[in-house]
Design a protein around this motif. Structure first.
Motif, PDB file in Angstrom:
ATOM      1  N   ARG A 143       0.868  -1.174   0.000  1.00  0.00           N
ATOM      2  CA  ARG A 143       0.000   0.000   0.000  1.00  0.00           C
ATOM      3  C   ARG A 143       0.900   1.218   0.000  1.00  0.00           C
ATOM      4  O   ARG A 143       1.966   1.230   0.617  1.00  0.00           O
ATOM      5  CB  ARG A 143      -0.965   0.024   1.164  1.00  0.00           C
ATOM      6  N   ASP A 144       0.494   2.205  -0.738  1.00  0.00           N
ATOM      7  CA  ASP A 144       1.270   3.429  -0.846  1.00  0.00           C
ATOM      8  C   ASP A 144       1.043   4.239   0.421  1.00  0.00           C
ATOM      9  O   ASP A 144      -0.083   4.617   0.729  1.00  0.00           O
ATOM     10  CB  ASP A 144       0.815   4.212  -2.076  1.00  0.00           C
ATOM     11  N   VAL A 145       2.097   4.465   1.171  1.00  0.00           N
ATOM     12  CA  VAL A 145       1.988   5.166   2.450  1.00  0.00           C
ATOM     13  C   VAL A 145       2.264   6.650   2.221  1.00  0.00           C
ATOM     14  O   VAL A 145       3.267   7.026   1.650  1.00  0.00           O
ATOM     15  CB  VAL A 145       2.978   4.590   3.478  1.00  0.00           C
ATOM     16  N   ARG A 146       1.356   7.443   2.681  1.00  0.00           N
ATOM     17  CA  ARG A 146       1.522   8.891   2.595  1.00  0.00           C
ATOM     18  C   ARG A 146       1.599   9.447   4.016  1.00  0.00           C
ATOM     19  O   ARG A 146       0.840   9.030   4.884  1.00  0.00           O
ATOM     20  CB  ARG A 146       0.337   9.502   1.860  1.00  0.00           C
ATOM     21  N   PRO A 147       2.513  10.367   4.242  1.00  0.00           N
ATOM     22  CA  PRO A 147       2.632  10.923   5.591  1.00  0.00           C
ATOM     23  C   PRO A 147       1.338  11.608   6.025  1.00  0.00           C
ATOM     24  O   PRO A 147       0.706  12.300   5.238  1.00  0.00           O
ATOM     25  CB  PRO A 147       3.768  11.936   5.486  1.00  0.00           C
ATOM     26  N   ARG A 148       0.955  11.382   7.253  1.00  0.00           N
ATOM     27  CA  ARG A 148      -0.276  11.977   7.787  1.00  0.00           C
ATOM     28  C   ARG A 148       0.003  13.213   8.619  1.00  0.00           C
ATOM     29  O   ARG A 148      -0.874  13.964   8.943  1.00  0.00           O
ATOM     30  CB  ARG A 148      -1.011  10.961   8.647  1.00  0.00           C
ATOM     31  N   LEU A 149       1.255  13.400   8.989  1.00  0.00           N
ATOM     32  CA  LEU A 149       1.603  14.490   9.880  1.00  0.00           C
ATOM     33  C   LEU A 149       2.694  15.319   9.226  1.00  0.00           C
ATOM     34  O   LEU A 149       3.669  14.799   8.714  1.00  0.00           O
ATOM     35  CB  LEU A 149       2.125  13.920  11.211  1.00  0.00           C
ATOM     36  N   ARG A 150       2.514  16.603   9.248  1.00  0.00           N
ATOM     37  CA  ARG A 150       3.536  17.511   8.722  1.00  0.00           C
ATOM     38  C   ARG A 150       4.058  18.345   9.887  1.00  0.00           C
ATOM     39  O   ARG A 150       3.285  18.906  10.660  1.00  0.00           O
ATOM     40  CB  ARG A 150       2.937  18.424   7.669  1.00  0.00           C
TER      41      ARG A 150
END
Length: 87
Positions: free
Chosen positions: A63-70
């Motif tokens: 699964r393509d993981v995208r950051p949830r926190l910046r």
């Protein structure tokens, strides 16, 4: 023959090709050959580290993981660990 993959499968195939240095076509040919019983072995045998027991097979599909926190400018992950509201 043309093969249309879903977006998730396409991303997983592209990532695996980049990770292993193999072509996408080579990976697909091997996967189809194994699925049809034309090539002995299981999918885990493709990666030599998995075959030797150095790393475990994935527990979930790609699964393509995208950051949830910046982080804000000037903030580090250490700042997040030193919060007072942590339990």
């Amino acid at each position: 023959m043309n093969l249309r993959l879903g977006a998730e499968a396409e991303a997983a195939l592209r990532a695996e090709a980049q990770r292993t240095g193999r072509s996408q076509q080579d990976i697909l040919r091997e996967a189809i050959g194994k699925y049809l019983g034309l090539i002995p072995g299981q999918a885990g045998d493709v990666d030599p580290l998995i075959a030797r027991g150095k790393v475990a097979s994935p527990r979930v599909p790609f699964r393509d993981v995208r950051p949830r926190l910046r982080l804000r400018s000037g903030e580090s992950s250490l700042d997040l660990l030193d919060r007072d509201d942590r339990i």
